[in-house]
Write an enzyme that holds these catalytic residues in place. Structure first.
Site, PDB file in Angstrom:
ATOM      1  N   ASP A 140      90.742 -18.672 -30.696  1.00 43.32           N
ATOM      2  CA  ASP A 140      89.384 -18.919 -30.230  1.00 43.32           C
ATOM      3  C   ASP A 140      88.400 -18.516 -31.320  1.00 43.32           C
ATOM      4  OD1 ASP A 140      87.635 -19.916 -28.323  1.00 43.32           O
ATOM      5  OD2 ASP A 140      87.261 -17.941 -27.460  1.00 43.32           O
ATOM      6  N   HIS A 147      75.001 -18.744 -29.967  1.00 43.14           N
ATOM      7  CA  HIS A 147      75.736 -17.796 -29.129  1.00 43.14           C
ATOM      8  C   HIS A 147      75.933 -16.477 -29.870  1.00 43.14           C
ATOM      9  CE1 HIS A 147      78.727 -16.172 -26.376  1.00 43.14           C
ATOM     10  NE2 HIS A 147      79.583 -16.051 -27.372  1.00 43.14           N
ATOM     11  N   GLU A 214      83.394 -24.085 -23.593  1.00 38.48           N
ATOM     12  CA  GLU A 214      83.886 -24.350 -24.943  1.00 38.48           C
ATOM     13  C   GLU A 214      84.589 -25.700 -24.998  1.00 38.48           C
ATOM     14  OE1 GLU A 214      86.110 -21.245 -26.805  1.00 38.48           O
ATOM     15  OE2 GLU A 214      85.099 -19.631 -25.698  1.00 38.48           O
ATOM     16  N   ASP A 246      86.783 -20.131 -21.343  1.00 38.05           N
ATOM     17  CA  ASP A 246      87.349 -18.857 -21.802  1.00 38.05           C
ATOM     18  C   ASP A 246      86.795 -17.742 -20.902  1.00 38.05           C
ATOM     19  OD1 ASP A 246      88.439 -16.790 -23.290  1.00 38.05           O
ATOM     20  OD2 ASP A 246      86.866 -16.844 -24.814  1.00 38.05           O
ATOM     21  N   ARG A 250      83.197  -8.974 -19.240  1.00 35.43           N
ATOM     22  CA  ARG A 250      82.305  -8.408 -20.265  1.00 35.43           C
ATOM     23  C   ARG A 250      82.360  -6.894 -20.340  1.00 35.43           C
ATOM     24  NH1 ARG A 250      81.879 -12.739 -23.338  1.00 35.43           N
ATOM     25  NH2 ARG A 250      80.823 -14.488 -22.313  1.00 35.43           N
ATOM     26  N   LYS A 266      89.979 -11.084 -22.126  1.00 33.94           N
ATOM     27  CA  LYS A 266      90.004 -12.537 -22.195  1.00 33.94           C
ATOM     28  C   LYS A 266      91.388 -13.148 -22.003  1.00 33.94           C
ATOM     29  CE  LYS A 266      85.950 -13.053 -25.186  1.00 33.94           C
ATOM     30  NZ  LYS A 266      85.330 -14.292 -24.699  1.00 33.94           N
ATOM     31  N   THR A 270      92.730 -18.679 -19.243  1.00 35.92           N
ATOM     32  CA  THR A 270      91.841 -19.613 -19.936  1.00 35.92           C
ATOM     33  C   THR A 270      92.116 -20.992 -19.346  1.00 35.92           C
ATOM     34  OG1 THR A 270      92.035 -18.299 -21.959  1.00 35.92           O
ATOM     35  CG2 THR A 270      91.159 -20.532 -22.192  1.00 35.92           C
ATOM     36  N   GLU A 387      74.637 -14.695 -21.589  1.00 34.48           N
ATOM     37  CA  GLU A 387      73.407 -15.143 -22.243  1.00 34.48           C
ATOM     38  C   GLU A 387      72.370 -15.643 -21.247  1.00 34.48           C
ATOM     39  OE1 GLU A 387      73.997 -17.655 -25.978  1.00 34.48           O
ATOM     40  OE2 GLU A 387      75.994 -17.586 -25.115  1.00 34.48           O
TER      41      GLU A 387
END
Ligand code: MN
Length: 444
Positions: A140, A147, A214, A246, A250, A266, A270, A387
């Site tokens: 990845d 970003h 993504e 993905d 956080r 992560k 996926t 974000e």
């Protein structure tokens, strides 16, 4: 790069391919792996056309493919696209041209295929789809400078973009075993989360569960160990693109990522969309590479190719849609959270691939290169909740009054992508969806 398969005027004898809104007109022809739902039929390669799937192996056995296309089709009696991916662009082009002729309403082959329709077509609603490829290795990247700048600003307001960003494509090795196909439920992960003020970390379900919108690019024939792929050969190594989510925890990520990068935040899941849109289908939607602002360095020579700079960008719109549990219960349709575009990637896919192989690392058919979250300059194009809700400080208000800082149990996240350009038929990627399930709290 453009050929007859891209022509605007082509129509298919599969009526649903001509309705002007389908993701899968005859100009697209994406590949996937399917079988009839609930059957024990062998998985095999199909091509999406309107609401139907063309069974490529069946077409081959019924004699409506010949020459190079017939040879390529021998890889399609297989539960993955890896065999087809390994053949390289000459075979891919031959099969695409033949499948296009076979599905058109104005060709001799098309008429022959239409007479065989019950043996060649399966309705998508009668089919189940699996992962399109057996992915040996998944990497990845972090190719959106917007970003990277946004996320960097949250953690380092004075120095959002690290100095290496504009020189080297940043990436990490992901986890191939936990790739899942669209529609697979995603269980909220449990993990170690740091605490404020020096208190010990806690082991608990993530409270900052996020998605990342993504693209995933599939590698073609690949390279042998020790033999880099020059940038001017990289496009020949790219088979096609699927949508990729993905999923990211956080709070786990913030605690664990230094100094070696993402790990358990992560690698629990996926999601990939089941249809792979080929680079050949994307040819009308190639655009110049991202225009670097004045003062940014030029790519180093091993990442610079004039043709890649001229055509290496991709004009793919990527949307994120959300349907909460409450919306589901009240029958509300999903709402769109954001809309970004792959042309905002700082690095082209060819640069990502050439960089990956530049040290002699061997890439293999079916290897997957994630783009990294695709965000643009404006707020509406931010490709993850981190974000969009700015680390939880600006909650996203939904039309039914709900707020989202991060994902809740029962939220369904749907990625959609499409390409549109004057003079060409719009093509799309189909849905890449996953619903969040509650953590298995009894297990810890
Ligand atoms: Mn990512």
């Amino acid at each position: 790069m453009l050929n007859e398969t891209h022509a605007h005027h082509l129509r298919s004898w599969v009526a649903s391919a001509n309705d002007g809104v389908t993701d899968f007109p005859v100009q697209n022809l994406p590949y996937g792996v399917f079988r009839r739902r609930g059957s024990d039929e062998p998985w095999r390669v199909g091509v999406a056309i309107g609401t139907m799937i063309l069974d490529v192996d069946s077409a081959h056995r019924h004699g409506v493919l010949d020459g190079g296309a017939a040879r390529a089709a021998t890889t399609c009696a297989s539960p993955s696209l890896n065999g087809l991916m390994s053949l390289g662009p000459t075979a891919w082009t031959a099969l695409r041209r033949a499948v296009s002729e076979l599905l058109r309403d104005d060709t001799v082959t098309g008429a022959a295929a239409r007479a065989l329709e019950p043996a060649l077509l399966v309705a998508q609603h009668d089919a189940e789809l699996r992962l399109p490829a057996d992915v040996g290795d998944y990497t990845d990247f972090y190719a959106s400078v917007y970003h990277a700048t946004n996320v960097g600003a949250m953690f380092r307001p004075d120095n959002p973009l690290l100095p290496n960003y504009k020189w080297v494509p940043i990436g990490y090795h992901g986890r191939a075993s936990s790739l899942v196909v669209s529609g697979t439920p995603i269980v909220r992960p449990i993990g170690q989360v740091g605490s404020e003020g020096g208190a010990p970390p806690v082991f608990a379900p993530t409270r900052r569960f996020d998605y990342e919108a993504e693209l995933g690019a599939f590698v073609g024939a690949g390279n042998s160990l020790g033999s880099p792929i020059p940038i001017d050969a990289a496009t020949h190594q790219l088979f096609g693109i699927a949508l990729l989510n993905d999923w990211s925890a956080r709070d786990i990520q913030a605690w664990e990522y230094q100094p070696l990068g993402p790990f358990l935040a992560k690698n629990f899941a996926t999601t990939l969309s089941p249809w792979v849109v080929t680079f050949e289908a994307l040819a009308p939607f190639r655009v110049p590479a991202f225009v670097r602002p004045a003062g940014d360095p030029a790519p180093l020579p091993y990442l610079f190719d004039a043709a890649d700079q001229a055509h290496g960008g991709l004009d793919i719109t990527i949307e994120v849609w959300l349907r909460t549990a409450r919306m589901h219960a009240t029958g509300d349709a999903p709402v769109r959270l954001s809309s970004g575009n792959a042309r905002d990637m700082y690095w082209t896919v060819a640069q990502l691939l050439a960089h990956h192989a530049s040290n002699g690392c061997n890439l293999q058919p079916g290897d997957l290169l994630g783009s990294g979250t695709i965000s643009g300059a404006d707020r509406g194009s931010r490709g993850c909740l981190l974000e969009l809700a700015w680390r939880g400080s600006e909650p996203v208000r939904l039309p039914n009054g709900e707020d989202r800082r991060f994902l809740e149990d029962g939220d369904e996240v749907i990625l959609r992508g499409h390409c549109a350009r004057e003079g060409f038929v719009r093509i799309g990627f189909g849905d890449c969806s996953g619903e969040v399930r509650g953590a298995a709290v009894g297990s810890f």
